[in-house]
Structure formats: C-alpha cells, structure tokens
Design an enzyme around this catalytic site. Structure first.
Site, PDB file in Angstrom:
ATOM      1  N   LYS A   1       0.846  -1.201   0.000  1.00 46.52           N
ATOM      2  CA  LYS A   1       0.000   0.000   0.000  1.00 46.52           C
ATOM      3  C   LYS A   1       0.879   1.247   0.000  1.00 46.52           C
ATOM      4  CE  LYS A   1      -3.893   1.898   2.725  1.00 46.52           C
ATOM      5  NZ  LYS A   1      -4.725   1.673   3.925  1.00 46.52           N
TER       6      LYS A   1
ATOM      7  N   SER B   1      -9.396  -0.633   7.404  1.00 50.33           N
ATOM      8  CA  SER B   1      -8.927  -0.507   6.020  1.00 50.33           C
ATOM      9  C   SER B   1      -8.233  -1.719   5.417  1.00 50.33           C
ATOM     10  CB  SER B   1      -8.001   0.693   5.900  1.00 50.33           C
ATOM     11  OG  SER B   1      -8.768   1.864   5.832  1.00 50.33           O
TER      12      SER B   1
ATOM     13  N   SER C   1      -9.567   1.706   3.158  1.00 51.11           N
ATOM     14  CA  SER C   1      -8.750   2.468   2.243  1.00 51.11           C
ATOM     15  C   SER C   1      -7.717   1.646   1.469  1.00 51.11           C
ATOM     16  CB  SER C   1      -8.022   3.562   3.016  1.00 51.11           C
ATOM     17  OG  SER C   1      -7.143   2.995   3.976  1.00 51.11           O
TER      18      SER C   1
HETATM   19  N1  GLN Z   1     -12.632   4.052   6.799  1.00 51.40           N
HETATM   20  C1  GLN Z   1     -12.047   4.425   8.049  1.00 51.40           C
HETATM   21  C2  GLN Z   1     -11.634   5.878   7.990  1.00 51.40           C
HETATM   22  O1  GLN Z   1     -11.867   6.494   6.986  1.00 51.40           O
HETATM   23  C3  GLN Z   1     -10.878   3.544   8.346  1.00 51.40           C
HETATM   24  C4  GLN Z   1      -9.670   3.911   7.577  1.00 51.40           C
HETATM   25  C5  GLN Z   1      -8.490   3.064   7.889  1.00 51.40           C
HETATM   26  O2  GLN Z   1      -8.573   2.038   8.543  1.00 51.40           O
HETATM   27  N2  GLN Z   1      -7.353   3.544   7.437  1.00 51.40           N
HETATM   28  O3  GLN Z   1     -11.094   6.419   8.915  1.00 51.40           O
END
Ligand code: GLN
Length: 462
Positions: free
Chosen positions: A66, A165, A141
């Site tokens: 990532k 994410s 994400s």
């Molecule tokens: N979707 C969650 C957020 O926007 C989790 C994101 C993540 O785990 N990086 O904060």
C-alpha cells in the site's frame, strides 16, 4: 493457488519465478487499465533478477505494498497530491522484514488519500475498481491492495488498518485481510494517520498466506515505541481444521435486522458451519457498539490533525510559492490535501481546541476505554467473536455522497480497532453475486487461535 502452495512448487522447482512473474504481468497488462490497483509498478525484468532471494523462504516472490508504507525504489504518495513526488529515504520495518525473508516489492497500491476513506474514491490519482463489478468500489482504504490480490495482479499485499482498512476492502473484494493486535507488527515506516490505531496487515488469497506473512512481519522493533517486546512466531504450523472446544460469540449488535435477509441468512449459515466444526456458538451483547463510530471519528481525526501538521510545504514535496511563510503553508495545504483529509483535519483540530478538549477528545478517550473493557468482559464468556466485516457488499462508485453513510461502512470493524484487538475478514459467501465478508475478532495477541479458526471456517465455507 495461494502463495503458500506456490512457494511449495517454487521450492520443488516445478515452477520458476519467471512463470509466476509472467503470469502476474499478463494479468496486469490485461486488467490494470480497468482496475487501477497500482500507483507504481516494478519493471518486470527487475523482478526476474532476484539475486539469491530464491534460496530464502519467500523465494523471491513479488508482494504489493500500500502506498502509505515507505519503501525504497518507489515513491510513497499516500495517494495525495501533496506527496506525489515524495520518495522515502528509508523502508518500513514490515517491508524490510519481508524482503529479508526473500520477498520483492512488486509495486505500490492505490488507497484513499492518507488512508482516510472506505472506497478508494478519495485517491488523488483516481479510484480503484472492484474486480467483481467495475462499477463498484473495492472498499478502502486499502482498495488497491485488495483488488490486486482478488484479480491475481498480485499474490499478496500489505495494507494498513486504522479502523478497518485491511478488513473492509478484503471483504468487498472476496479475499482475506488480517488486522494484527496493535503493536504486534511495527508501524515504523507506515505514514501516520491515527497513531494509537494504525496497524499494518496482510491481504491475501488464503488464511494460511496471512499466517505466513504475519510470521515474517511480527516481532519487536526498537524503531516503533509502541512495538510489543515479543519475538517473531510461527503462525502457520498450528492451523487446525476444526473448531473443537471453541466458544464463539455472535454479538446481537453485529447482526441487526437492518442488514437484510440475505446477510442474516449467511450469518445463520456461518453459525451452523462453526457448530458442525465443533464450536459452540452463543449470542452475546456488546451494547457500546453504537458509540464506537463517533468515538473513532473524534480520536482518529484528532490524531490525524496532529500527524498531518508536518505537511507544511517546508520539508515535504508540494510547495506553492507565495509571499510570506504563512501564506505559503496555507496555499500548499489548500491545494495539496483533498476534501476528506481537510474534513478530518478540521474536525480533529476542533475536537482538540482549548475550550472543547475535554468535552470531545477527553470524552472519546473515556468511551474508548469502556469499549475495550466491554470486549475484555466478553472474553470471560467466549474465545472469539464472529459477525459480518461490513454491513453491505461493495457499493457503487459515487453512491455514498455524504460522509456519514461512508463512515457507516466501518460499523463492525471500528470497535475492535479501538480496543487494539486482532481481527480477520475471510470470504463468507455472496450476496447478489458480490462477496460478503465474515469477520472473526480475537483477544489481544490471540492471533494463533484467530487464524486457526479462520482457516477452519475458510475451508468449510468454500
Ligand atoms: N474508513 C475508516 C476511515 O476512513 C478507516 C480507515 C483506515 O482504517 N485507514 O477512517
């Protein structure tokens, strides 16, 4: 074939690294124009000259990373215009350890800018698409990592999980995603979003692949002050094909009737399968679940506003020239950050501001402790907790326009993140032809039991 099976064949020499790389790059050539999982990609020839890596446990296989995890040889952009040209002078410990075990970095995958989002639509470089239906999102994400693995453009990938994410995109793409116990895998070299929640985890084709990668990634790292003082462990050898003697809790808050009949039927099927494998499934209650989302969005945004203060146009890439330093910083941040990142910074700055600190941030911290205690109490009754990873399968690109409906995608992944617990998403069946993820949550450092149970369920649900 999962990575585990592939490594056996590479070691037996009935397959060569070039066969593997050829196959991956053929997939990439054909599918990447549609999927857009990668932000940067290694030259194929470079992966074919692994210089002695073949003899190491991971045999030189390429792994996707990532793009908020620092690597040498590639930019680390966090899918932000602000870091579009940033190259890290060092490498994340998790990546360095995989390399030391014989892996190569295949490329960097797309994400929501700074990992803020649940759909990968917040990438400054365009969204990734879901391999099961390109009109739908891959989740986020870590959407690029999940899509790349799902569509066989990558054998395995690293993601980051702050509030879901790794698990949510794995669920929406029909692959496996593991969030380790907070502190088990070093965060050194993971670009900070919310430091008290951030973790690095594998996204893979199978549970044993996740166990394999975790075995190499985990273990104490002096470069991360929150890294737990534990030696690396082997998470593969104790995978057992049954759930004999395990008590699994199904929180009623994780199976509300709003999920709809198809999801509820799948959950029933998971419970029946777990019992056939020897587990006892009991209903439990985690009544604080409804407070997890607001708690998370206060804490994560507060930490993000502090962490992202370093992007001031002085040290890191994007700098918009302006008369005066304050104006330069304001312009660089205004043009560098996308709207969701700005929303989090604004929310977090407000929550931390003098007159409101205790009312918002302080209170959220206290609720976080209560949520952790609620899980602690649950472990007196059950060994693992089961439920869906996400309330719905993949939604359409552009479908969720207001932030709250997007935030609700993380309803079931956020409570365990706040408590620092390990959790895994495995394919749990389909709804309208789209993958629906089964999540298992374990107690702190319960990865061995968690992975073993996930493996047994994965096999049985195939
Ligand atoms: N979707 C969650 C957020 O926007 C989790 C994101 C993540 O785990 N990086 O904060």
């Amino acid at each position: 074939m999962d990575l585990y099976a592939l490594l056996l064949r590479l070691r037996r020499k009935d397959l060569g690294l070039h066969d593997v790389v050829d196959e991956l790059y053929a997939r990439i050539e054909k599918l990447e124009p549609t999927i857009h999982a990668f932000l940067s990609l290694a030259e194929k020839d470079k992966l074919l000259a692994p210089k002695g890596l073949e003899k190491l446990p991971l045999c030189g296989v390429p792994i996707a990373v990532k793009d908020n995890i620092c690597t040498l040889d590639f930019p680390t952009t966090c899918a932000s215009r602000l870091l579009a040209n940033y190259r890290s002078p060092f490498e994340a410990t998790a990546v360095a350890r995989l390399r030391a075990a014989g892996a190569q970095v295949q490329g960097k995958t797309n994400l929501d800018e700074f990992a803020m989002g649940s759909s990968t639509e917040n990438s400054a470089f365009g969204p990734t698409r879901n391999p099961w239906d390109p009109e739908r999102v891959p989740g986020g994400s870590s959407g690029g990592s999940a899509a790349a693995v799902a569509v066989s453009e990558a054998l395995a990938a690293l993601g980051s999980d702050t509030g879901g994410s790794v698990r949510q995109p794995a669920a929406l793409c029909g692959v496996v995603g593991l969030r380790p116990t907070y502190g088990l895998v070093s965060r050194y070299g993971l670009v900070a979003f919310a430091s008290s929640l951030d973790t690095i985890g594998p996204i893979t084709r199978s549970v044993r692949d996740a166990a394999l990668l975790l075995s190499f990634m985990a273990g104490h790292d002096p470069w991360d002050s929150t890294s737990l003082p534990l030696p690396p462990q082997d998470y593969v050898s104790n995978l057992r094909p049954n759930l004999q003697g395990l008590k699994i809790g199904l929180p009623k808050e994780y199976a509300p009737k709003e999920l709809g009949p198809e999801a509820l039927n799948l959950i029933d099927h998971w419970c029946a399968t777990a019992e056939e494998l020897g587990a006892t499934v009991v209903e439990i209650s985690l009544p604080l679940t409804e407070y997890a989302l607001p708690t998370y969005y206060l804490i994560a945004s507060a930490e993000a506003s502090a962490n992202l203060a370093r992007y001031d146009g002085v040290r890191y890439t994007l700098r918009i020239p302006a008369p005066g330093v304050a104006e330069m910083i304001a312009q660089s941040r205004t043009l560098g950050f996308g709207p969701e990142v700005k929303r989090r910074i604004a929310l977090g700055t407000f929550a931390l501001s003098a007159g409101y600190y205790d009312q918002y941030y302080g209170k959220a911290q206290r609720v976080r402790t209560l949520i952790a205690q609620e899980f602690q109490k649950a472990w007196e009754k059950v060994d693992l907790i089961m439920g869906p990873t996400s309330p719905t399968p993949a939604f359409r690109l552009g479908e969720k326009t207001d932030p709250i409906s997007m935030y609700l995608s993380d309803l079931f992944t956020i409570p365990s993140a706040l408590a620092g617990l390990p959790a895994i998403s495995i394919p749990g069946g389909k709804i309208d032809g789209l993958p629906f993820g089964l999540q298992l949550i374990g107690p702190r450092l319960g990865e061995k039991t968690l992975l073993s149970a996930a493996w047994a369920l994965e096999e049985a649900l195939k």
